[in-house]
Design a protein around this motif. Structure first.
Motif, short mmCIF file in Angstrom:
data_model
loop_
_atom_site.label_atom_id
_atom_site.label_comp_id
_atom_site.label_asym_id
_atom_site.label_seq_id
_atom_site.Cartn_x
_atom_site.Cartn_y
_atom_site.Cartn_z
N ASN A 96 0.80 -1.25 0.03
CA ASN A 96 -0.15 0.20 -0.07
C ASN A 96 0.95 1.23 0.08
N LYS A 97 2.13 1.02 0.08
CA LYS A 97 3.03 2.25 -0.08
C LYS A 97 4.55 1.81 -0.53
N LEU A 98 5.20 2.47 -1.02
CA LEU A 98 6.38 2.27 -1.70
C LEU A 98 7.52 2.15 -0.60
N VAL A 99 8.18 1.14 -0.32
CA VAL A 99 9.24 0.83 0.55
C VAL A 99 10.52 0.56 -0.15
N PHE A 100 11.42 1.51 0.28
CA PHE A 100 12.95 1.50 -0.36
C PHE A 100 14.13 0.53 0.47
N GLY A 101 14.87 -0.02 -0.27
CA GLY A 101 15.98 -0.54 0.54
C GLY A 101 16.95 0.61 0.70
N ALA A 102 18.05 0.49 1.27
CA ALA A 102 19.22 1.44 1.65
C ALA A 102 19.93 2.00 0.37
N GLY A 103 19.78 0.90 -0.51
CA GLY A 103 20.38 1.40 -1.74
C GLY A 103 22.08 0.56 -1.84
N THR A 104 22.54 0.67 -3.24
CA THR A 104 23.57 -0.16 -3.38
C THR A 104 24.45 0.89 -4.43
N ILE A 105 25.64 1.41 -3.94
CA ILE A 105 26.30 2.41 -4.68
C ILE A 105 27.21 1.25 -5.59
N LEU A 106 27.10 1.55 -6.95
CA LEU A 106 28.04 0.85 -7.92
C LEU A 106 28.71 1.92 -8.53
N ARG A 107 30.20 1.42 -8.53
CA ARG A 107 31.13 2.12 -9.25
C ARG A 107 31.87 1.28 -10.27
N VAL A 108 31.76 1.81 -11.48
CA VAL A 108 32.38 0.76 -12.44
C VAL A 108 33.79 1.54 -13.14
N LYS A 109 34.88 0.89 -12.99
CA LYS A 109 36.02 1.52 -13.43
C LYS A 109 36.15 1.17 -14.88
N SER A 110 36.50 2.14 -15.61
CA SER A 110 37.00 2.25 -16.89
C SER A 110 38.28 1.64 -17.35
#
Lengths: 110, 115
Positions: A96-110
């Motif tokens: 009944n509502k949108l609940v988010f996770g804490a997030g994952t920061i992705l860094r892609v090295k070139s």
């Protein structure tokens, strides 16, 4: 009550590596599942969503996610990441509502 | 077309002051949401409007927080007697109808800093 758990807070990959970001949720009813992405300096935007039907969902930019009901999981995958995939990724569940996770920061090295 | 806009983009205030944060949703979207995002966390639900009425305000942390949407379009989040713990990014989102089956479109957020 709904809750979402994302397994990794930071992930660093080299270009062309495969990506899998874990997401587990807790909710007693019918769930709708989302992955949102926030690129540096930009708004949150939808990457893909699952409501019903085929549990393998394809989204933008080559991303896909698989809903496994028995594991309460909705992991995000991409076979070969690019530098431009550097962003923060959020899994979310909607009852009944949108609940988010804490997030994952992705860094892609070139 | 225009997306969700929020003003101001940054707000610095002193402890105890009153602040108002504004959200302009996508034209025609009947549902509007406010979230708060603290550092290192995902967005946390505050309140959901369907039209002019608050359909779910269960996420508002206490009675210092209040939100209105008098004409079913623009919304204002009001925080009284601000505290340092209120410092966060406040996000607004809108969608076609309710939250369950619809993608929410997010604005850029207002970064609130309480000194």
């Amino acid at each position: 009550a709904q809750s979402v758990s994302q397994h990794n807070h930071h992930v660093i990959l080299s270009e062309a590596a495969s990506l899998e970001l874990g997401c587990n949720y807790s909710y007693g009813g019918t769930v709708n599942l989302f992955w949102y992405v926030q690129y540096p300096g930009q708004h949150l935007q939808l990457l893909l969503k699952y409501f019903s039907g085929d549990p393998l969902v394809k989204g933008i930019k080559g991303f896909e996610a698989e809903f496994i009901k028995s594991k309460f999981s909705f992991n995000l995958r991409k076979p070969s990441v690019q530098w431009s995939d550097t962003a923060e990724y959020f899994c979310a569940v909607s009852g009944n509502k949108l609940v988010f996770g804490a997030g994952t920061i992705l860094r892609v090295k070139s | 077309g225009a997306g969700v806009s929020q003003t101001p983009s940054n707000k610095v205030t002193e402890k105890g002051k009153y602040v108002e944060l504004r959200c302009d949703p996508i034209s025609g979207h009947t549902a509007l949401y406010w979230y708060r995002q603290s550092l290192g966390q995902g967005p946390e639900f505050l309140i959901y409007f369907q039209g002019t009425g608050a359909a779910d305000d269960s996420g508002l942390p206490n009675d210092r927080f209040f939100a209105v949407r008098p004409e079913g379009s623009v919304s204002t989040l009001k925080i009284q007697r601000t505290e340092r713990g209120d410092s966060a990014v406040y996000l607004c989102a809108s969608s076609n109808t309710g939250p369950t089956y619809n993608e929410q479109f997010f604005g850029p957020g207002t970064r609130l800093t309480v000194l």
